[in-house]
Design a protein around this motif. Structure first.
Motif, mmCIF file in Angstrom:
data_model
loop_
_atom_site.group_PDB
_atom_site.id
_atom_site.type_symbol
_atom_site.label_atom_id
_atom_site.label_comp_id
_atom_site.label_asym_id
_atom_site.label_seq_id
_atom_site.Cartn_x
_atom_site.Cartn_y
_atom_site.Cartn_z
ATOM 1 N N ALA A 16 -84.589 -27.757 29.310
ATOM 2 C CA ALA A 16 -85.272 -28.240 30.514
ATOM 3 C C ALA A 16 -85.818 -29.649 30.311
ATOM 4 O O ALA A 16 -86.065 -30.369 31.273
ATOM 5 C CB ALA A 16 -86.397 -27.288 30.898
ATOM 6 N N LYS A 17 -85.977 -30.062 29.051
ATOM 7 C CA LYS A 17 -86.510 -31.381 28.723
ATOM 8 C C LYS A 17 -85.420 -32.419 28.461
ATOM 9 O O LYS A 17 -85.710 -33.537 28.079
ATOM 10 C CB LYS A 17 -87.398 -31.276 27.481
ATOM 11 N N THR A 18 -84.160 -32.072 28.688
ATOM 12 C CA THR A 18 -83.048 -32.975 28.415
ATOM 13 C C THR A 18 -83.166 -34.231 29.273
ATOM 14 O O THR A 18 -83.290 -34.139 30.494
ATOM 15 C CB THR A 18 -81.693 -32.285 28.703
ATOM 16 N N PRO A 19 -83.115 -35.421 28.628
ATOM 17 C CA PRO A 19 -83.198 -36.671 29.393
ATOM 18 C C PRO A 19 -82.064 -36.774 30.409
ATOM 19 O O PRO A 19 -80.933 -36.366 30.139
ATOM 20 C CB PRO A 19 -83.037 -37.755 28.321
ATOM 21 N N GLY A 20 -82.377 -37.296 31.567
ATOM 22 C CA GLY A 20 -81.374 -37.507 32.598
ATOM 23 C C GLY A 20 -80.994 -36.277 33.386
ATOM 24 O O GLY A 20 -80.265 -36.362 34.355
ATOM 25 N N HIS A 21 -81.476 -35.113 33.001
ATOM 26 C CA HIS A 21 -81.193 -33.855 33.692
ATOM 27 C C HIS A 21 -79.710 -33.711 34.049
ATOM 28 O O HIS A 21 -79.331 -33.759 35.212
ATOM 29 C CB HIS A 21 -82.068 -33.719 34.935
ATOM 30 N N PRO A 22 -78.871 -33.544 33.021
ATOM 31 C CA PRO A 22 -77.432 -33.427 33.288
ATOM 32 C C PRO A 22 -77.096 -32.209 34.128
ATOM 33 O O PRO A 22 -77.830 -31.220 34.143
ATOM 34 C CB PRO A 22 -76.811 -33.308 31.891
ATOM 35 N N ARG A 23 -75.982 -32.293 34.818
ATOM 36 C CA ARG A 23 -75.506 -31.184 35.670
ATOM 37 C C ARG A 23 -75.368 -29.902 34.845
ATOM 38 O O ARG A 23 -75.701 -28.817 35.303
ATOM 39 C CB ARG A 23 -74.163 -31.566 36.272
ATOM 40 N N TYR A 24 -74.863 -30.043 33.623
ATOM 41 C CA TYR A 24 -74.694 -28.905 32.710
ATOM 42 C C TYR A 24 -75.531 -29.160 31.458
ATOM 43 O O TYR A 24 -75.070 -29.819 30.532
ATOM 44 C CB TYR A 24 -73.227 -28.708 32.312
ATOM 45 N N PRO A 25 -76.758 -28.660 31.409
ATOM 46 C CA PRO A 25 -77.587 -28.887 30.226
ATOM 47 C C PRO A 25 -76.953 -28.314 28.958
ATOM 48 O O PRO A 25 -77.172 -28.812 27.869
ATOM 49 C CB PRO A 25 -78.890 -28.155 30.543
ATOM 50 N N LEU A 26 -76.126 -27.266 29.120
ATOM 51 C CA LEU A 26 -75.478 -26.637 27.983
ATOM 52 C C LEU A 26 -74.034 -26.302 28.319
ATOM 53 O O LEU A 26 -73.742 -25.761 29.380
ATOM 54 C CB LEU A 26 -76.209 -25.344 27.590
ATOM 55 N N VAL A 27 -73.147 -26.646 27.386
ATOM 56 C CA VAL A 27 -71.736 -26.274 27.447
ATOM 57 C C VAL A 27 -71.413 -25.679 26.085
ATOM 58 O O VAL A 27 -71.952 -26.116 25.067
ATOM 59 C CB VAL A 27 -70.841 -27.506 27.729
ATOM 60 N N THR A 28 -70.568 -24.668 26.050
ATOM 61 C CA THR A 28 -70.218 -24.039 24.774
ATOM 62 C C THR A 28 -68.706 -23.969 24.606
ATOM 63 O O THR A 28 -67.956 -24.015 25.574
ATOM 64 C CB THR A 28 -70.778 -22.610 24.667
#
Length: 112
Positions: A16-28
């Motif tokens: 939730a704290k990822t800079p820029g608030h990417p569309r997908y904070p997590l990809v695996t």
């Protein structure tokens, strides 16, 4: 599974704290890696290569486009002989600790 869900909840709070608030904070790489995060957060977690990583989608070019467009924050991969994983390892920054030992490697791809 309980341990994976606990870890997923902790990581979800950090995402939730990822800079820029990417569309997908997590990809695996594989949906098997994504599943604890989906269960704990209810969020979409794209999986490269489907359940086992063998599916040819998304392509390396599509992964590169998503990352270069700033749509991806963190990527969790397993050591795999896969062009998409190789691209991620070459273009994203490895995080210390790398995830769950040598079995899971973490890379930040977020663009600031």
């Amino acid at each position: 599974m309980a341990s994976a869900l606990t870890s997923a909840r902790e990581l979800d709070a950090q995402l939730a704290k990822t800079p820029g608030h990417p569309r997908y904070p997590l990809v695996t790489f594989t949906s098997a890696l994504a599943s604890p995060f989906i269960v704990s957060s209810g969020r979409e977690v794209p999986a490269i290569g489907g359940f086992t990583g063998a599916a040819p989608v998304p392509t390396t070019a599509e992964v590169a486009r998503m990352i270069e467009a700033g749509e991806v924050g963190l990527v969790l991969v397993t050591p795999a002989d896969d062009d998409r994983v190789t691209w991620i390892r070459q273009h994203c920054r490895a995080l210390p600790g790398g995830g769950d030992g040598a079995a899971v490697l973490a890379y930040t791809c977020a663009r600031h």
